[in-house]
Design a protein around this motif. Structure first.
Motif, PDB file in Angstrom:
ATOM      1  N   VAL A 128     -82.460   9.355  35.913  1.00 20.40           N
ATOM      2  CA  VAL A 128     -82.029  10.151  37.063  1.00 20.40           C
ATOM      3  C   VAL A 128     -82.943  11.354  37.216  1.00 20.40           C
ATOM      4  O   VAL A 128     -83.506  11.859  36.243  1.00 20.40           O
ATOM      5  CB  VAL A 128     -80.562  10.616  36.926  1.00 20.40           C
ATOM      6  CG1 VAL A 128     -79.604   9.447  36.983  1.00 20.40           C
ATOM      7  CG2 VAL A 128     -80.350  11.399  35.637  1.00 20.40           C
ATOM      8  N   LYS A 131     -82.394  16.185  42.607  1.00 21.71           N
ATOM      9  CA  LYS A 131     -82.487  15.739  43.997  1.00 21.71           C
ATOM     10  C   LYS A 131     -83.595  16.437  44.772  1.00 21.71           C
ATOM     11  O   LYS A 131     -84.022  15.950  45.825  1.00 21.71           O
ATOM     12  CB  LYS A 131     -81.143  15.938  44.694  1.00 21.71           C
ATOM     13  CG  LYS A 131     -80.037  15.057  44.103  1.00 21.71           C
ATOM     14  CD  LYS A 131     -78.795  15.066  44.968  1.00 21.71           C
ATOM     15  CE  LYS A 131     -79.044  14.320  46.267  1.00 21.71           C
ATOM     16  NZ  LYS A 131     -77.814  14.250  47.105  1.00 21.71           N
ATOM     17  N   HIS A 136     -88.129   8.647  45.028  1.00 26.64           N
ATOM     18  CA  HIS A 136     -86.949   7.822  45.247  1.00 26.64           C
ATOM     19  C   HIS A 136     -87.039   6.471  44.547  1.00 26.64           C
ATOM     20  O   HIS A 136     -86.214   5.591  44.776  1.00 26.64           O
ATOM     21  CB  HIS A 136     -86.736   7.606  46.751  1.00 26.64           C
ATOM     22  CG  HIS A 136     -86.384   8.866  47.479  1.00 26.64           C
ATOM     23  ND1 HIS A 136     -87.340   9.795  47.860  1.00 26.64           N
ATOM     24  CD2 HIS A 136     -85.179   9.348  47.894  1.00 26.64           C
ATOM     25  CE1 HIS A 136     -86.738  10.802  48.487  1.00 26.64           C
ATOM     26  NE2 HIS A 136     -85.433  10.558  48.515  1.00 26.64           N
ATOM     27  N   VAL A 212     -74.017  10.758  39.081  1.00 26.78           N
ATOM     28  CA  VAL A 212     -74.588   9.860  40.091  1.00 26.78           C
ATOM     29  C   VAL A 212     -73.573   9.617  41.196  1.00 26.78           C
ATOM     30  O   VAL A 212     -73.883   9.723  42.390  1.00 26.78           O
ATOM     31  CB  VAL A 212     -75.012   8.520  39.444  1.00 26.78           C
ATOM     32  CG1 VAL A 212     -75.481   7.533  40.512  1.00 26.78           C
ATOM     33  CG2 VAL A 212     -76.115   8.749  38.406  1.00 26.78           C
ATOM     34  N   ASP A 215     -73.048  12.360  43.623  1.00 26.62           N
ATOM     35  CA  ASP A 215     -74.227  12.686  44.420  1.00 26.62           C
ATOM     36  C   ASP A 215     -74.874  14.005  43.987  1.00 26.62           C
ATOM     37  O   ASP A 215     -75.458  14.720  44.789  1.00 26.62           O
ATOM     38  CB  ASP A 215     -73.870  12.743  45.914  1.00 26.62           C
ATOM     39  CG  ASP A 215     -75.103  12.610  46.814  1.00 26.62           C
ATOM     40  OD1 ASP A 215     -76.054  11.914  46.397  1.00 26.62           O
ATOM     41  OD2 ASP A 215     -75.122  13.208  47.904  1.00 26.62           O
ATOM     42  N   ARG A 218     -80.143  11.968  41.566  1.00 25.75           N
ATOM     43  CA  ARG A 218     -80.605  10.723  42.194  1.00 25.75           C
ATOM     44  C   ARG A 218     -80.957   9.720  41.097  1.00 25.75           C
ATOM     45  O   ARG A 218     -81.804   9.997  40.230  1.00 25.75           O
ATOM     46  CB  ARG A 218     -81.825  10.997  43.068  1.00 25.75           C
ATOM     47  CG  ARG A 218     -82.360   9.744  43.785  1.00 25.75           C
ATOM     48  CD  ARG A 218     -83.596  10.071  44.624  1.00 25.75           C
ATOM     49  NE  ARG A 218     -83.283  11.091  45.623  1.00 25.75           N
ATOM     50  CZ  ARG A 218     -83.950  12.245  45.747  1.00 25.75           C
ATOM     51  NH1 ARG A 218     -84.965  12.510  44.951  1.00 25.75           N
ATOM     52  NH2 ARG A 218     -83.602  13.109  46.672  1.00 25.75           N
ATOM     53  N   LEU A 220     -82.616   6.299  39.656  1.00 24.01           N
ATOM     54  CA  LEU A 220     -83.748   5.436  39.991  1.00 24.01           C
ATOM     55  C   LEU A 220     -83.684   4.066  39.334  1.00 24.01           C
ATOM     56  O   LEU A 220     -84.086   3.076  39.942  1.00 24.01           O
ATOM     57  CB  LEU A 220     -85.064   6.129  39.585  1.00 24.01           C
ATOM     58  CG  LEU A 220     -85.354   7.519  40.163  1.00 24.01           C
ATOM     59  CD1 LEU A 220     -86.747   7.983  39.720  1.00 24.01           C
ATOM     60  CD2 LEU A 220     -85.240   7.522  41.678  1.00 24.01           C
TER      61      LEU A 220
END
Length: 322
Positions: A128, A131, A136, A212, A215, A218, A220
């Motif tokens: 992760v 953000k 991404h 996660v 939110d 992020r 991956l």
């Protein structure tokens, strides 16, 4: 007269043999200490607080959870191994039990000085990022890291944890220059990731999934060899960018060496009954954990084999105490 004398002599001979049996107190006869070698909020703590109440009910004694942190789990492990081997002190530990012993001079042996009780679960890690980081996918992270050497920092619950091993393997495979920041547990590392003090972490699924799903970070990819049912949309690092990449952390229950076999078997049976139900398996799967189970003997064999595997991994990655 002769018969009475013979009976008296027989009783006298039998009495010493009866004393130890009568003197043995029932187990458990006082509260059980359940030591967690990491701070509140991490995977071991989550598992302990799930298991504690039903274990207390099953044994008829309180289960007191103690967070003994430091040294990537070695402080709690040492506290456990120094306890009397009477089954009243146990510990939920992780793979770092072995790794840190290989990386530094520890006053204990991670196999010989423990009583294996239960191989509780395996937990994959989730890659992760904060953000604010403009990536991404794993491929974009690798490209960013190569374009910005030394500007990425990743956290871990401590040196030798699977989170740390994941980061070092990722560095070795990609050639990225990342800075490792060890913490006293996964909770504090995740908090700093959300706050922007870290750019990424290969966090244990159990403690990372809430961030996660909320939110706050992020996600991956996962470090497991296959996609995980709790997040099937996430690719593995192996399929996303690095073939053959696979890391998982094991969670287990141990005690100090020398716990009587009947006590060990009872602990194994009671804890497995808690996590092995349909509800228990669903609860742990929701936390990103896959139940393993098995006997104390099977877990002991696993420990010995894992020590050999981990020693080879440490040599290949060049990991050392920082």
């Amino acid at each position: 007269m002769q018969r009475r004398t013979l009976l008296a002599a027989t009783a006298a001979l039998a009495a010493p043999a009866l004393v130890p049996a009568l003197a043995q107190p029932a187990w458990p006869n006082r509260p059980i200490r359940l030591i967690i070698p990491f701070p509140p909020g991490g995977t071991t703590d989550i598992l302990a607080r799930y298991i504690g109440p039903p274990l207390s009910a099953a044994l008829g004694q309180s289960v007191v959870i103690e967070n003994r942190t430091g040294g990537a789990g070695t402080v709690g492990a040492l506290e456990t191994m120094r306890a009397p081997p009477d089954g009243h002190t146990i510990c939920i530990t992780i793979s770092t039990l072995i790794t840190t012993a290989l990386l530094s001079r520890q006053p204990y042996h991670p196999v010989n000085d423990v009583t294996p009780i239960l191989h509780l679960a395996n937990v994959a890690n989730i890659l992760v990022v904060n953000k604010a980081l403009p990536v991404h996918s794993v491929a974009e992270l690798i490209a960013y890291g190569r374009a910005n050497p030394g500007k990425l920092s990743y956290g871990s619950p401590g040196i030798g944890t699977s989170v740390h091993l994941s980061g070092e393997m990722f560095k070795q495979a990609t050639g990225i220059d990342m800075v490792h920041v060890p913490y006293r547990g996964g909770g504090p590392a995740l908090a700093d990731l959300v706050g922007g003090q870290l750019q990424l972490i290969f966090g244990n699924a159990s403690s990372t999934l809430p961030f996660v799903r909320g939110d706050q970070v992020r996600a991956l990819a996962v470090t497991a060899a296959t996609r995980q049912s709790y997040a099937p949309e996430l690719p593995t690092i192996a399929e996303a960018a690095i073939p053959g990449f696979a890391v998982a952390e094991w969670y287990a229950v141990i005690g100090p060496a020398g716990i009587p076999a009947p006590v060990t078997a009872r602990l194994n049976r009671e804890i497995l009954a808690i996590v092995g139900t349909q509800e228990g398996r669903a609860r742990l799967l929701d936390m990103g954990s896959e139940i393993v189970g098995g006997t104390p003997e099977e877990f002991g064999a696993f420990l010995r084999a894992d020590m050999a595997r981990t020693e080879a991994l440490v040599r290949s990655t060049g990991i050392r105490m920082e």
